[in-house]
Design a protein around this motif. Structure first.
Motif, short mmCIF file in Angstrom:
data_model
loop_
_atom_site.label_atom_id
_atom_site.label_comp_id
_atom_site.label_asym_id
_atom_site.label_seq_id
_atom_site.Cartn_x
_atom_site.Cartn_y
_atom_site.Cartn_z
N ASP A 108 3.16 1.28 -9.08
CA ASP A 108 3.52 0.36 -10.16
C ASP A 108 2.99 -1.02 -9.81
OD1 ASP A 108 4.60 -0.89 -12.34
OD2 ASP A 108 6.63 -1.01 -11.52
N ALA A 109 1.95 -1.44 -10.53
CA ALA A 109 1.33 -2.73 -10.22
C ALA A 109 2.21 -3.91 -10.60
CB ALA A 109 -0.02 -2.84 -10.93
N ALA A 110 3.21 -3.69 -11.43
CA ALA A 110 4.09 -4.79 -11.79
C ALA A 110 4.91 -5.26 -10.59
CB ALA A 110 5.01 -4.38 -12.94
N SER A 111 5.26 -4.34 -9.69
CA SER A 111 6.05 -4.70 -8.51
C SER A 111 5.24 -4.64 -7.23
CB SER A 111 7.26 -3.77 -8.39
OG SER A 111 6.86 -2.41 -8.39
N ASN A 112 4.01 -4.12 -7.29
CA ASN A 112 3.13 -4.06 -6.12
C ASN A 112 1.77 -4.63 -6.52
OD1 ASN A 112 4.78 -2.15 -4.13
ND2 ASN A 112 4.86 -1.24 -6.17
N ARG A 113 1.75 -5.92 -6.75
CA ARG A 113 0.57 -6.54 -7.33
C ARG A 113 -0.29 -7.29 -6.32
NH1 ARG A 113 1.09 -11.87 -9.00
NH2 ARG A 113 -0.25 -11.37 -10.79
N GLY A 114 0.13 -7.31 -5.07
CA GLY A 114 -0.59 -8.10 -4.07
C GLY A 114 -1.72 -7.33 -3.43
N VAL A 115 -2.55 -8.07 -2.70
CA VAL A 115 -3.68 -7.45 -2.03
C VAL A 115 -3.22 -6.57 -0.87
CG1 VAL A 115 -4.01 -9.42 -0.49
CG2 VAL A 115 -5.96 -7.95 -1.05
N GLU A 116 -2.04 -6.85 -0.29
CA GLU A 116 -1.56 -6.02 0.81
C GLU A 116 -1.25 -4.61 0.34
OE1 GLU A 116 -0.24 -8.87 -0.10
OE2 GLU A 116 -0.80 -10.30 1.47
N GLU A 117 -0.57 -4.47 -0.79
CA GLU A 117 -0.23 -3.14 -1.28
C GLU A 117 -1.48 -2.35 -1.65
OE1 GLU A 117 1.10 -5.92 -2.25
OE2 GLU A 117 3.27 -5.82 -1.98
N ILE A 118 -2.45 -3.01 -2.30
CA ILE A 118 -3.68 -2.31 -2.68
C ILE A 118 -4.47 -1.92 -1.44
CG2 ILE A 118 -5.89 -2.58 -3.86
CD1 ILE A 118 -3.57 -2.06 -5.71
N SER A 119 -4.52 -2.79 -0.45
CA SER A 119 -5.25 -2.47 0.78
C SER A 119 -4.61 -1.29 1.50
CB SER A 119 -5.30 -3.70 1.70
OG SER A 119 -5.98 -4.77 1.07
N GLN A 120 -3.28 -1.25 1.51
CA GLN A 120 -2.60 -0.12 2.14
C GLN A 120 -2.90 1.18 1.42
OE1 GLN A 120 1.62 -0.68 2.38
NE2 GLN A 120 1.99 1.22 3.51
N LEU A 121 -2.99 1.12 0.08
CA LEU A 121 -3.31 2.33 -0.68
C LEU A 121 -4.74 2.77 -0.42
CD1 LEU A 121 -2.43 4.35 -2.94
CD2 LEU A 121 -3.39 2.73 -4.58
N LEU A 122 -5.66 1.82 -0.36
CA LEU A 122 -7.06 2.16 -0.16
C LEU A 122 -7.32 2.65 1.26
CD1 LEU A 122 -8.79 -0.77 -2.11
CD2 LEU A 122 -8.32 1.56 -2.89
N ILE A 139 -2.52 3.88 -10.92
CA ILE A 139 -2.04 2.50 -10.83
C ILE A 139 -1.59 2.10 -12.23
CG2 ILE A 139 -2.61 0.14 -10.19
CD1 ILE A 139 -4.79 1.20 -8.39
N ASP A 140 -0.29 2.08 -12.43
CA ASP A 140 0.28 1.77 -13.74
C ASP A 140 0.39 0.25 -13.92
OD1 ASP A 140 1.27 2.24 -16.22
OD2 ASP A 140 3.27 2.88 -15.56
N GLU A 141 0.23 -0.19 -15.18
CA GLU A 141 0.22 -1.63 -15.53
C GLU A 141 -0.75 -2.38 -14.63
OE1 GLU A 141 1.54 -2.71 -18.15
OE2 GLU A 141 2.78 -1.00 -18.65
N VAL A 142 -1.97 -1.88 -14.59
CA VAL A 142 -2.96 -2.41 -13.66
C VAL A 142 -3.30 -3.87 -13.96
CG1 VAL A 142 -4.95 -1.65 -15.03
CG2 VAL A 142 -5.17 -1.84 -12.55
N HIS A 143 -3.08 -4.32 -15.18
CA HIS A 143 -3.42 -5.71 -15.50
C HIS A 143 -2.52 -6.71 -14.77
CE1 HIS A 143 -0.10 -4.86 -18.30
NE2 HIS A 143 0.16 -6.15 -18.24
N MET A 144 -1.43 -6.23 -14.13
CA MET A 144 -0.54 -7.11 -13.39
C MET A 144 -1.04 -7.41 -11.98
SD MET A 144 2.00 -7.74 -15.48
CE MET A 144 3.38 -8.25 -14.46
N LEU A 145 -2.09 -6.74 -11.53
CA LEU A 145 -2.61 -6.99 -10.19
C LEU A 145 -3.17 -8.41 -10.09
CD1 LEU A 145 -4.49 -3.67 -9.30
CD2 LEU A 145 -2.28 -4.45 -8.44
N SER A 146 -3.11 -8.96 -8.90
CA SER A 146 -3.67 -10.28 -8.68
C SER A 146 -5.19 -10.20 -8.61
CB SER A 146 -3.11 -10.89 -7.40
OG SER A 146 -3.50 -10.11 -6.28
N THR A 147 -5.83 -11.35 -8.67
CA THR A 147 -7.29 -11.40 -8.61
C THR A 147 -7.80 -10.87 -7.28
OG1 THR A 147 -7.27 -13.32 -10.08
CG2 THR A 147 -9.29 -12.90 -8.83
N HIS A 148 -7.13 -11.21 -6.18
CA HIS A 148 -7.55 -10.72 -4.87
C HIS A 148 -7.37 -9.21 -4.77
CE1 HIS A 148 -8.21 -14.74 -3.36
NE2 HIS A 148 -7.00 -15.11 -3.74
#
Length: 645
Positions: A108-122, A139-148
Motif C-alpha cells: 500500500d503506497a499510501a502508508s509505504n510511500r518512502g524510498v526505504e520501503e520501495i528499496s526493501q521491496l526491490l 503497488i496499490d495507490e502508486v501515485h502516493m509514492l514520493s519522487t525519490h
C-alpha cells in the motif's frame, strides 16, 4: 457454579469480500481488460509491468489477484501451466485468495510511500520465486509514492527479471510520472453504469435468498456512482437496516435521498412559474432534513430525463417508473427553458457550500432559474383568461437614415389586481435623426514608380446603400461618426489636404542627396560586425572621406548628433577587424544629406509609391468600385512585399 451457554453465530463476511470475482469471467463490466489479459496469457505475450487505473471499487486489486493466480496456477493435478482460467482450488490459487502466498506481495503506497520501503521491496526482486513460477508485486495507490521512491524503482521497473511482474494500481494516473507510465502497459477500468450494478446486485441477492424491490436496487446503484464495491457495501447496510428485506422506502430513508414526489413538485412549480409554491416546497424539504446538495443532484438528473424524453423518448427505460413520471413534465417544459435551467443548476451547485444556509442557497438557485425565464411567458399558471396578462404590443420604430424598421417590445405592465385590464401602452415617439459633420476622405493620386514591388492591399467593400440612404452631404452612411466625434465638429475630421500616413512619413524624412562616397559607405556598413550604438552611428552618418590605400584606412564621418560619437571606439574596432590594417576614424557633427539610413528610407518610400500606384491602377480595384460605389482604399493599408535579397 454453572454457566449459561450463549448461541454462537457464524462469522459473517461482507458481500464485497464474499462475491469478489475469482476469475476473469466473473469481473463485471471490464471486458476490455479481461479480454486483453486473457489473450496475452493464452499466447504468452505478457508485459513485465501493468498499470490499472480507475475509480475506487471497480476491480483493480481483483484483476491483479486473478493475474497472479493465472501466472502461478498448477491445476487440479499439479502439472498445469500459465492459464487464462485459474482453477481456484490448487494451493497457489487458494493462498493468493487468502492473502498468504509468499510470491505475491501487495504494498500500500499510501502508508509505504518512502524510498526505504520501495528499496526493501526491490532488494527481494533479485531472488527467484519460493513456491510459485512468477513473483507478482502489486503497488496499490502508486501515485502516493514520493519522487525519490519513483526514481528508485525506475531501473527495476524497466528491466525486471523474467520471473517478476509489476502491477501498479492508482485512482489518479495524472500524478504518476511519465517515466513510470512509459514503462507500463496501462488499462483504464471504467465506472460501472447503474443498470449493470443493479443487475449484478439482483444476482447476488438471489444467491443470498433475500427479497428485494427493483426500486431499492436502482437507488443503491445510483448511490454507488460506478463502484461495485460501494454498491455491495450499501446492500449490506440496507439488509441490516431492513432486517433482511430491501424495500424502496427504507433504502431511500437510509440513503437520505430526496423523495420523488418532492422533486416532481419542484419541477412542476418551476415550469409553471409558481414562486410561492417553490418556497413552501423548500421549507418542506428543510423540515424533512433532506440535504440541499442531494436535492440539486436529483433536479439535475430529472432535467436530463426530461430532455431525453423530448429529444429521444425511445431511449428511456420502460421498466423504470421515472420514465412514466417524466412524460407529463416533458410537455410542461419548453426546450429552451429546460436547457437554461439545467445550466443554471449546474453552475449554482458549486455555490451551495458558499451559502450560509444550504437550504437558503437551494431556494436562491430555484428563484434564479425562475428569474431567467424567457420574457413574454406567464409567471404563474393561468386558471382563467381573466387572470392572464396580455403580451405587450410590438411597435415599429422608424430608424433614421433609411435603415430597416426595428420591432421594439415594450415592457409588460403588471396590474394591481389581476382582474383589472391592462392599460394600453402609449406609442413610442420616433427617434430624431442624429446629425454629424460632413466627412470627406480624398485619396491623393499615386505617383508612378520605375520598378514597383508586388503589393498586397486591403480594400473596404462596404454594402451598397439603399436609395435615399445617404444624407444631404453625400457621405455614405457607413462613414457616420460616433456621437462623441460628431459633437466635436469638423475638428475631428482630417483636412482634405491630409495625405496618406505613409506619404506623410515620406515628406517628414530629410531629402537624400546622393554622393559617390555615400554609395560606397552604404555598401560597406552591412559587412561590418557591430551592434548597438556603433551600428546606429554608422547607419546615420555621412561619409566625407574613405581612403583604403597603402597599409592604413582613413575614414571621416559626419554624424547628425554629437551624442552618437560615443560609439566611435566600437565602430573603429569593427572597421579594423574588417580591414585587417590600421584604421584612423574622424568624426564631426553636422547636417547629414547622404547616409545608409536615408538611402534605406528612400528605397522604402519608392516601393510604397510603386505599390500604391499599382493598386490604384489595378483591374481588381476598378471591379470592386464598380460593384460597390464609394469603396475606397483604407489609408495605410497598402503594404509592399519585401523585395527579394
Amino acid at each position: 457454579m454453572s454457566s449459561q451457554a450463549h448461541p454462537v453465530h457464524p462469522t459473517h463476511q461482507a458481500l464485497a469480500r464474499s462475491y469478489r470475482p475469482r476469475q476473469f469471467a466473473g469481473l463485471v463490466g471490464q471486458e476490455h481488460v479481461t479480454q486483453a489479459l486473457g489473450n496475452a496469457l493464452r499466447t504468452g505475450r505478457l508485459h513485465h509491468a501493468y498499470l490499472f487505473t480507475g475509480t475506487r471499487g471497480v476491480g483493480k486489486t481483483t484483476v491483479s489477484r486473478i493475474l497472479a493466480k493465472a501466472l502461478n496456477c498448477v491445476g487440479l493435478d499439479g502439472q498445469g501451466g500459465v492459464t487464462a482460467e485459474p482453477c481456484g482450488v490448487c494451493p497457489a490459487c487458494r493462498d493468493i485468495d487468502a492473502g498468504r502466498f509468499v510470491d505475491y506481495v501487495e504494498l500500500d503506497a499510501a502508508s509505504n510511500r518512502g524510498v526505504e520501503e520501495i528499496s526493501q521491496l526491490l532488494d527481494q526482486a533479485v531472488y527467484k520465486p519460493v513456491v510459485g513460477r512468477t513473483k507478482v508485486y502489486l503497488i496499490d495507490e502508486v501515485h502516493m509514492l514520493s519522487t525519490h521512491a519513483f526514481n528508485a524503482m525506475l531501473k527495476t521497473l524497466e528491466e525486471p527479471p523474467d520471473y517478476l511482474k509489476f502491477v501498479l494500481a492508482t485512482t489518479d494516473p495524472q500524478k504518476v510520472p511519465v517515466t513510470v507510465l512509459s514503462r507500463c502497459l496501462q488499462f483504464n477500468l471504467r465506472p460501472l453504469p447503474p443498470p449493470l450494478i443493479a443487475e449484478h446486485l439482483t444476482a447476488v441477492l438471489r444467491q443470498e435468498g433475500m427479497d428485494c424491490e427493483e426500486g431499492a436496487l436502482r437507488l443503491i446503484a445510483r448511490a454507488a456512482r460506478g463502484s461495485m464495491r460501494d454498491a455491495l457495501s450499501l446492500t449490506d447496510q440496507a439488509i441490516a437496516f431492513g432486517a433482511g428485506r430491501l424495500q424502496e422506502d427504507q433504502v431511500q430513508q437510509m440513503l437520505g435521498a430526496t423523495p420523488r414526489a418532492h422533486v416532481l413538485n419542484l419541477l412542476r412549480q418551476l415550469a409553471e412559474g409558481d414562486g410561492a409554491a417553490l418556497v413552501a416546497e423548500v421549507d418542506a424539504l428543510r423540515a424533512a432534513g433532506h440535504a440541499a446538495q442531494g436535492v440539486a443532484d436529483e433536479l439535475a438528473r430529472w432535467l436530463q430525463l426530461i430532455a431525453l424524453a423530448q429529444a429521444a423518448p425511445q431511449a428511456l427505460d420502460p421498466q423504470d417508473p421515472d420514465s412514466q413520471d417524466v412524460q407529463p413534465l416533458a410537455a410542461l417544459w419548453p426546450a429552451d427553458e429546460l436547457h437554461l435551467g439545467y445550466r443554471i443548476l449546474l453552475q449554482a451547485r458549486e455555490e451551495l457550500p458558499l451559502s450560509p444556509d444550504e437550504h437558503a442557497g437551494l431556494l436562491m438557485l430555484l428563484l434564479r432559474a425562475l428569474a431567467f425565464r424567457p420574457a413574454g411567458r406567464t409567471s404563474a399558471p393561468a386558471t382563467s383568461a381573466a387572470l392572464r396578462v396580455p403580451a405587450a404590443p410590438r411597435l415599429s420604430v422608424p430608424v433614421p437614415r433609411g435603415g430597416p424598421e426595428v420591432e421594439v417590445a415594450s415592457r409588460p405592465v403588471e396590474p394591481v389586481q389581476p382582474v383589472q385590464p391592462v392599460p394600453p401602452v402609449p406609442p413610442l415617439r420616433p427617434l430624431a435623426p442624429r446629425t454629424r459633420p460632413p466627412v470627406s476622405v480624398p485619396v491623393a493620386p499615386p505617383e508612378p514608380a520605375p520598378a514597383p514591388a508586388e503589393p498586397s492591399a486591403l480594400a473596404s467593400t462596404a454594402p451598397v446603400p439603399a436609395p435615399g440612404a445617404e444624407a444631404e452631404d453625400g457621405a455614405p452612411p457607413w462613414l457616420d461618426l460616433p456621437p462623441q466625434e460628431a459633437d466635436a465638429g469638423a475638428e475631428s475630421v482630417p483636412p482634405e489636404s491630409a495625405p496618406l500616413p505613409v506619404a506623410a512619413a515620406a515628406e517628414a524624412s530629410p531629402a537624400l542627396q546622393s554622393t559617390p562616397l555615400g554609395a560606397e559607405w552604404a555598401e560597406l556598413v552591412p559587412r561590418l560586425e557591430m551592434v548597438g550604438l556603433a551600428r546606429t552611428l554608422a547607419l546615420q552618418s555621412q561619409c566625407l572621406q574613405l581612403e583604403r590605400g597603402g597599409g592604413a584606412w582613413s575614414v571621416r564621418l559626419r554624424s547628425p548628433s554629437a551624442a552618437l560619437q560615443a560609439g566611435q571606439a566600437r565602430l573603429e574596432a569593427a572597421l579594423l577587424k574588417h580591414a585587417g590594417v590600421s584604421v584612423r576614424l574622424q568624426l564631426e557633427a553636422g547636417e547629414v544629406q547622404d547616409s545608409p539610413l536615408l538611402r534605406e528610407q528612400a528605397a522604402a518610400q519608392q516601393r510604397q509609391r510603386g505599390a500604391e500606384a499599382e493598386i490604384a491602377g489595378s483591374a481588381e480595384l476598378a471591379l470592386i468600385q464598380e460593384h460597390f460605389p464609394g469603396a475606397r482604399v483604407l489609408p495605410g493599408s497598402i503594404k509592399p512585399l519585401e523585395s527579394p535579397p
